[in-house]
Design a protein around this motif. Structure first.
Motif, PDB file in Angstrom:
ATOM      1  N   HIS A  24       1.150  -1.493   0.304  1.00 11.93           N
ATOM      2  CA  HIS A  24      -0.208   0.078  -0.091  1.00 11.93           C
ATOM      3  C   HIS A  24       1.265   1.080   0.350  1.00 11.93           C
ATOM      4  N   VAL A  25       2.187   0.951   0.559  1.00 16.95           N
ATOM      5  CA  VAL A  25       3.414   2.225   0.198  1.00 16.95           C
ATOM      6  C   VAL A  25       3.130   2.613  -1.182  1.00 16.95           C
ATOM      7  N   VAL A  26       3.675   1.965  -1.838  1.00 18.26           N
ATOM      8  CA  VAL A  26       4.054   1.242  -3.605  1.00 18.26           C
ATOM      9  C   VAL A  26       3.086   1.744  -4.401  1.00 18.26           C
ATOM     10  N   ALA A  27       1.804   1.222  -4.594  1.00 21.42           N
ATOM     11  CA  ALA A  27       0.511   0.463  -5.024  1.00 21.42           C
ATOM     12  C   ALA A  27       0.322   2.031  -6.076  1.00 21.42           C
ATOM     13  N   GLY A  28       0.369   1.947  -7.407  1.00 21.18           N
ATOM     14  CA  GLY A  28      -0.705   3.032  -7.894  1.00 21.18           C
ATOM     15  C   GLY A  28       0.778   3.835  -7.872  1.00 21.18           C
ATOM     16  N   ALA A  29       1.729   4.430  -7.780  1.00 21.29           N
ATOM     17  CA  ALA A  29       3.156   4.991  -8.167  1.00 21.29           C
ATOM     18  C   ALA A  29       3.228   5.183  -9.815  1.00 21.29           C
ATOM     19  N   ALA A  30       3.785   6.220 -10.020  1.00 21.35           N
ATOM     20  CA  ALA A  30       4.241   6.595 -11.073  1.00 21.35           C
ATOM     21  C   ALA A  30       5.728   6.346 -11.179  1.00 21.35           C
ATOM     22  N   SER A  31       6.180   6.663  -9.568  1.00 23.88           N
ATOM     23  CA  SER A  31       7.507   6.636  -9.600  1.00 23.88           C
ATOM     24  C   SER A  31       7.952   6.020  -8.668  1.00 23.88           C
ATOM     25  N   LEU A  32       9.358   6.368  -7.635  1.00 20.58           N
ATOM     26  CA  LEU A  32       9.375   5.699  -6.787  1.00 20.58           C
ATOM     27  C   LEU A  32      10.387   6.895  -6.167  1.00 20.58           C
ATOM     28  N   LYS A  33      11.039   7.013  -5.052  1.00 16.86           N
ATOM     29  CA  LYS A  33      11.816   7.690  -4.849  1.00 16.86           C
ATOM     30  C   LYS A  33      12.139   7.993  -3.289  1.00 16.86           C
ATOM     31  N   VAL A  34      13.731   6.857  -3.219  1.00 19.66           N
ATOM     32  CA  VAL A  34      14.565   6.391  -1.611  1.00 19.66           C
ATOM     33  C   VAL A  34      15.255   7.496  -1.260  1.00 19.66           C
TER      34      VAL A  34
END
Length: 503
Positions: A24-34
């Protein structure tokens, strides 16, 4: 810290940059930044390797290598064991660590967004943003993945290593587990009449995408099973776990955007219209308002024959979401009229007085957001005559049939029309239907419950050209029922329907 569709936490399990977080943190994300280790100045790109919707786990690959990492705890979990919740709550870059103990070694793991068997209950405080972060031992080994909380009761929950290790191994290999490619949540109306899985977003190229599921849809049934009746994802996930990833699975969907019911398959036939809730293109009632389901504009005409109660006409509707509902009335030259919107108890919510002969008045109120009955009343003031008006509602306002209505409707080719009625247990809903003898159509009526939208509770035979069919349906319990008029020939044309109830 992980920033995707929102923000959350995570932890690295391999120096190459393989990390674990919640789905549920990454679902639907167009991009990820860490961000790593609380470094406020540097962010890393990451990509999703695999997700499990039902276990609420995701594995991501962070750009780069040589990262510090955590190891899984391999011992037994026991009540009273010291644990620490690590992460970056509230979207802030500062690392936090809270201390607690294990309160339950195996707690129920059903939520509105996941269905996990046997999770760890603990009291190390977590806040929004801690999701996906590790629950660790005093030696810094990961005992679980934090994913849920009940802060009012000082209860917090983590997915244990027995489940997490086996799932994350599959996700690391690029395989999704118990997933169809949607970011969803179980929903249930306050009266329990509507339940299902609300779709927030859909992953491109996934089984959900190929079936033509869209954001805003509600999946009410899968493989014939009504979903989320307990407000959790348990039934949905049990079905996914009982099938292979490429098995065809039937789904029934409500799409509010287009006001229709859809049915189709995952990994099979894409969604197609089962019936439409669109308002009738032509609809006139001889004793009240035109009727429409999800109607945004409904016109009506009528005559008041005397003042007082005998000169009042009342139209009942049901509102289900926040939004303005407007009633507008314009009397003819020989009539002075008033208009009122009231709740089911008769308490006035909006009032417009003294339209005056030939004048016009408007009353409006903002719905409360729950499924409730309301009434719009038009009354004459020491005069009689004709008037006309309009009901205007938001796209989730139902206009309901009153007893003994004549509805003149028109079907367009290949479409059906749904009319709503709020029925009470013990009543019998009677329907008389006939079609235009000059039109190439063969119409019939089915009755379904709003909570189901598929199972036929009663139906007429087809009328044939100009024929007449009747139907009597004993209403089993209080609720909204839908009368769906359809044409077996799919040619379109006009029909007449008379409805009424008796106790």
């Amino acid at each position: 810290a992980v920033s995707g569709s929102g923000f959350g936490s995570g932890f690295i399990i391999d120096p190459s940059g393989i990390a674990v977080t919640n789905n549920h943190v990454v679902a639907g994300a167009a991009s990820l930044k860490v961000r790593i280790g609380g470094d406020k100045d540097k962010t890393y790109n990451a990509k999703i390797l695999g997700v499990s919707e039902c276990s609420d786990l995701a594995v991501i690959d962070i750009e780069g290598d040589g990262f510090p990492y955590l190891q899984w705890y391999e011992g037994d979990v026991s009540v009273g064991m010291d644990v620490y919740a690590a992460g970056f709550p509230l979207g802030e870059p500062e690392f936090t660590l809270t201390r607690g103990v294990v309160s339950k070694a195996s707690a129920p793991g059903e939520t509105a967004w996941a269905s996990v068997d046997g999770v760890i209950g603990h009291d190390a405080t977590i806040n929004p943003g801690n999701s996906g972060g590790p629950l660790i031992t005093k030696d810094g080994q990961v005992i679980g993945v934090n994913y849920s909380s009940r802060p009012d009761y000082d209860q917090y929950f983590a997915i244990g290593t027995e489940k997490a290790i086996s799932i994350t191994k599959q996700l690391s290999d690029g395989k999704d587990v118990d997933s169809i490619g949607l970011n969803g949540q179980a929903v249930i109306s306050k009266d329990g009449s509507l339940t299902g899985v609300w779709v927030s977003s859909v992953v491109s190229g996934s089984p959900a995408d190929k079936a033509d599921l869209q954001g805003g849809d509600v999946i009410v049934k899968m493989e014939g099973v009504e979903l989320a009746k307990d407000g959790t994802m348990a039934d949905y996930c049990d079905i996914l776990r009982s099938h292979n990833a490429d098995d065809a699975m039937s789904i029934d969907v409500i799409r509010y955007d287009t006001k229709e019911g859809l049915e189709g398959q995952l990994n099979g036939e894409p969604l197609t219209q089962a019936f439409s809730f669109a308002a009738a293109s032509k609809s006139v009632a001889n004793q009240g308002a035109s009727q429409a389901l999800y109607g945004s504009l409904v016109k009506f005409k009528d005559t008041l024959t005397a003042s007082g109660d005998k000169g009042m006409k009342k139209f009942t509707f049901i509102g289900v979401t926040d939004g303005e509902v407007v009633a507008y009335v314009k009397p003819e030259a020989d009539l002075d009229a008033v208009i009122m919107i009231a709740d089911a108890s008769g308490k006035a919510l909006a009032f417009a007085d003294d339209a005056g002969p030939g004048g016009a008045e408007r009353a409006s109120f903002k719905n409360t957001g729950k499924m409730s009955l309301f009434a719009i009343a038009v009354a004459g003031k020491s005069s009689q005559g004709n008037y006309e008006g309009i009901f205007m509602g938001n796209d989730k306002t139902f206009f309901l049939l009153e007893p003994k209505y004549l509805v003149a409707g028109s079907l367009i080719p290949d479409k059906s029309i749904g009319y709503a009625y709020y029925g009470k247990a013990g009543e019998t809903l009677n329907v008389i239907l006939t079609s235009d003898p000059k039109a190439p159509m063969d119409v019939s009526v089915i009755i379904v419950a709003f909570s189901d939208l598929k199972t036929v509770l009663a139906k007429t035979n087809s009328t044939g050209k100009g024929g007449v069919e009747t139907l009597s349906f004993p209403i089993p319990k209080n609720g909204v029922y839908i009368m769906v008029v359809s044409d077996a020939e799919n040619k379109g044309g006009s029909f007449l329907m008379v409805t009424g109830t008796k106790k």
